[in-house]
Design a protein around this motif. Sequence first.
Motif, PDB file in Angstrom:
ATOM      1  N   TYR A   4      33.128  63.978  79.165  1.00 31.57           N
ATOM      2  CA  TYR A   4      32.959  65.069  80.118  1.00 31.57           C
ATOM      3  C   TYR A   4      34.248  65.863  80.203  1.00 31.57           C
ATOM      4  CZ  TYR A   4      28.461  63.412  81.786  1.00 31.57           C
ATOM      5  OH  TYR A   4      27.135  63.075  81.872  1.00 31.57           O
ATOM      6  N   VAL A   5      34.125  67.183  80.392  1.00 29.65           N
ATOM      7  CA  VAL A   5      35.297  68.050  80.457  1.00 29.65           C
ATOM      8  C   VAL A   5      35.395  68.688  81.841  1.00 29.65           C
ATOM      9  CG1 VAL A   5      34.057  70.046  79.497  1.00 29.65           C
ATOM     10  CG2 VAL A   5      36.554  69.923  79.312  1.00 29.65           C
ATOM     11  N   CYS A   6      36.619  68.768  82.345  1.00 32.43           N
ATOM     12  CA  CYS A   6      36.876  69.438  83.619  1.00 32.43           C
ATOM     13  C   CYS A   6      36.802  70.944  83.387  1.00 32.43           C
ATOM     14  CB  CYS A   6      38.266  69.056  84.140  1.00 32.43           C
ATOM     15  SG  CYS A   6      38.739  69.919  85.659  1.00 32.43           S
ATOM     16  N   THR A   7      35.969  71.613  84.156  1.00 26.76           N
ATOM     17  CA  THR A   7      35.804  73.057  83.989  1.00 26.76           C
ATOM     18  C   THR A   7      36.978  73.841  84.574  1.00 26.76           C
ATOM     19  OG1 THR A   7      34.504  73.227  86.024  1.00 26.76           O
ATOM     20  CG2 THR A   7      33.281  72.886  83.963  1.00 26.76           C
ATOM     21  N   ILE A   8      37.867  73.172  85.272  1.00 30.98           N
ATOM     22  CA  ILE A   8      39.040  73.828  85.843  1.00 30.98           C
ATOM     23  C   ILE A   8      40.212  73.814  84.864  1.00 30.98           C
ATOM     24  CG2 ILE A   8      40.694  73.847  87.760  1.00 30.98           C
ATOM     25  CD1 ILE A   8      37.775  74.504  88.576  1.00 30.98           C
ATOM     26  N   ASP A  14      37.054  60.500  78.733  1.00 29.60           N
ATOM     27  CA  ASP A  14      36.479  59.752  77.625  1.00 29.60           C
ATOM     28  C   ASP A  14      36.223  58.322  78.107  1.00 29.60           C
ATOM     29  OD1 ASP A  14      35.924  58.321  75.300  1.00 29.60           O
ATOM     30  OD2 ASP A  14      37.536  59.258  74.144  1.00 29.60           O
ATOM     31  N   PRO A  15      34.963  57.909  78.150  1.00 33.36           N
ATOM     32  CA  PRO A  15      34.657  56.566  78.661  1.00 33.36           C
ATOM     33  C   PRO A  15      35.280  55.443  77.834  1.00 33.36           C
ATOM     34  CG  PRO A  15      32.682  57.612  77.793  1.00 33.36           C
ATOM     35  CD  PRO A  15      33.758  58.650  77.802  1.00 33.36           C
ATOM     36  N   THR A  16      35.597  55.701  76.571  1.00 30.68           N
ATOM     37  CA  THR A  16      36.231  54.656  75.773  1.00 30.68           C
ATOM     38  C   THR A  16      37.684  54.444  76.190  1.00 30.68           C
ATOM     39  OG1 THR A  16      36.919  56.163  73.989  1.00 30.68           O
ATOM     40  CG2 THR A  16      34.740  55.135  73.788  1.00 30.68           C
ATOM     41  N   GLU A  17      38.244  55.394  76.938  1.00 31.34           N
ATOM     42  CA  GLU A  17      39.602  55.268  77.453  1.00 31.34           C
ATOM     43  C   GLU A  17      39.634  55.012  78.955  1.00 31.34           C
ATOM     44  OE1 GLU A  17      41.813  58.718  76.306  1.00 31.34           O
ATOM     45  OE2 GLU A  17      41.358  58.441  74.184  1.00 31.34           O
ATOM     46  N   GLY A  18      38.588  55.460  79.669  1.00 29.28           N
ATOM     47  CA  GLY A  18      38.575  55.339  81.119  1.00 29.28           C
ATOM     48  C   GLY A  18      39.744  56.090  81.735  1.00 29.28           C
ATOM     49  N   ASP A  19      40.157  55.670  82.910  1.00 29.36           N
ATOM     50  CA  ASP A  19      41.332  56.230  83.590  1.00 29.36           C
ATOM     51  C   ASP A  19      41.978  55.100  84.385  1.00 29.36           C
ATOM     52  OD1 ASP A  19      43.240  57.885  84.714  1.00 29.36           O
ATOM     53  OD2 ASP A  19      41.873  58.805  86.148  1.00 29.36           O
ATOM     54  N   PRO A  20      42.525  54.105  83.657  1.00 25.82           N
ATOM     55  CA  PRO A  20      43.067  52.912  84.319  1.00 25.82           C
ATOM     56  C   PRO A  20      44.138  53.213  85.370  1.00 25.82           C
ATOM     57  CG  PRO A  20      43.014  52.603  81.935  1.00 25.82           C
ATOM     58  CD  PRO A  20      42.639  54.026  82.212  1.00 25.82           C
ATOM     59  N   ASP A  21      44.906  54.270  85.168  1.00 27.59           N
ATOM     60  CA  ASP A  21      45.951  54.626  86.138  1.00 27.59           C
ATOM     61  C   ASP A  21      45.365  55.017  87.489  1.00 27.59           C
ATOM     62  OD1 ASP A  21      47.890  54.137  84.226  1.00 27.59           O
ATOM     63  OD2 ASP A  21      48.096  56.252  83.666  1.00 27.59           O
ATOM     64  N   CYS A  39      40.011  64.596  89.016  1.00 29.37           N
ATOM     65  CA  CYS A  39      40.634  64.886  87.728  1.00 29.37           C
ATOM     66  C   CYS A  39      42.130  64.584  87.818  1.00 29.37           C
ATOM     67  CB  CYS A  39      40.410  66.361  87.388  1.00 29.37           C
ATOM     68  SG  CYS A  39      41.132  66.865  85.822  1.00 29.37           S
ATOM     69  N   PRO A  40      42.650  63.733  86.926  1.00 30.41           N
ATOM     70  CA  PRO A  40      44.063  63.361  87.012  1.00 30.41           C
ATOM     71  C   PRO A  40      45.047  64.537  86.966  1.00 30.41           C
ATOM     72  CG  PRO A  40      42.906  61.835  85.592  1.00 30.41           C
ATOM     73  CD  PRO A  40      41.946  62.950  85.907  1.00 30.41           C
ATOM     74  N   GLY A  43      43.184  67.534  90.002  1.00 29.03           N
ATOM     75  CA  GLY A  43      42.612  67.141  91.286  1.00 29.03           C
ATOM     76  C   GLY A  43      41.210  67.666  91.556  1.00 29.03           C
ATOM     77  N   ALA A  44      40.573  68.251  90.528  1.00 30.26           N
ATOM     78  CA  ALA A  44      39.191  68.739  90.709  1.00 30.26           C
ATOM     79  C   ALA A  44      38.263  67.557  90.988  1.00 30.26           C
ATOM     80  CB  ALA A  44      38.726  69.476  89.470  1.00 30.26           C
ATOM     81  N   THR A  45      37.230  67.804  91.763  1.00 32.98           N
ATOM     82  CA  THR A  45      36.267  66.764  92.087  1.00 32.98           C
ATOM     83  C   THR A  45      35.332  66.513  90.898  1.00 32.98           C
ATOM     84  OG1 THR A  45      34.822  68.409  93.089  1.00 32.98           O
ATOM     85  CG2 THR A  45      36.320  67.234  94.559  1.00 32.98           C
ATOM     86  N   LYS A  46      34.678  65.380  90.944  1.00 32.68           N
ATOM     87  CA  LYS A  46      33.816  64.942  89.846  1.00 32.68           C
ATOM     88  C   LYS A  46      32.712  65.964  89.525  1.00 32.68           C
ATOM     89  CE  LYS A  46      30.948  61.018  88.551  1.00 32.68           C
ATOM     90  NZ  LYS A  46      30.343  59.772  88.995  1.00 32.68           N
ATOM     91  N   ASP A  47      32.253  66.704  90.515  1.00 32.73           N
ATOM     92  CA  ASP A  47      31.185  67.679  90.274  1.00 32.73           C
ATOM     93  C   ASP A  47      31.657  68.912  89.495  1.00 32.73           C
ATOM     94  OD1 ASP A  47      32.660  68.635  92.466  1.00 32.73           O
ATOM     95  OD2 ASP A  47      30.914  69.595  93.368  1.00 32.73           O
TER      96      ASP A  47
END
Length: 52
Positions: A4-8, A14-21, A39-40, A43-47
């Motif tokens: 999924y890409v942030c539109t902002i 990438d689910p194969t990397e996740g966001d462990p931080d 968004c790391p 700061g955009a929301t998931k939507d």
Amino acid sequence: MSKYVCTICGYIYDPTEGDPDNGVDVGTAFDNVSNDWVCPPCGATKDMFEAL
């Protein structure tokens, strides 16, 4: 599992990397990411993300 890409800012989740931080384990599908995750880089929301 789709990426999924942030539109902002263009960050790609990438689910194969996740966001462990930020508490998202490797292998977590975007649909299973918590709704309060943001968004790391910008700061955009998931939507604000779209499937690639």
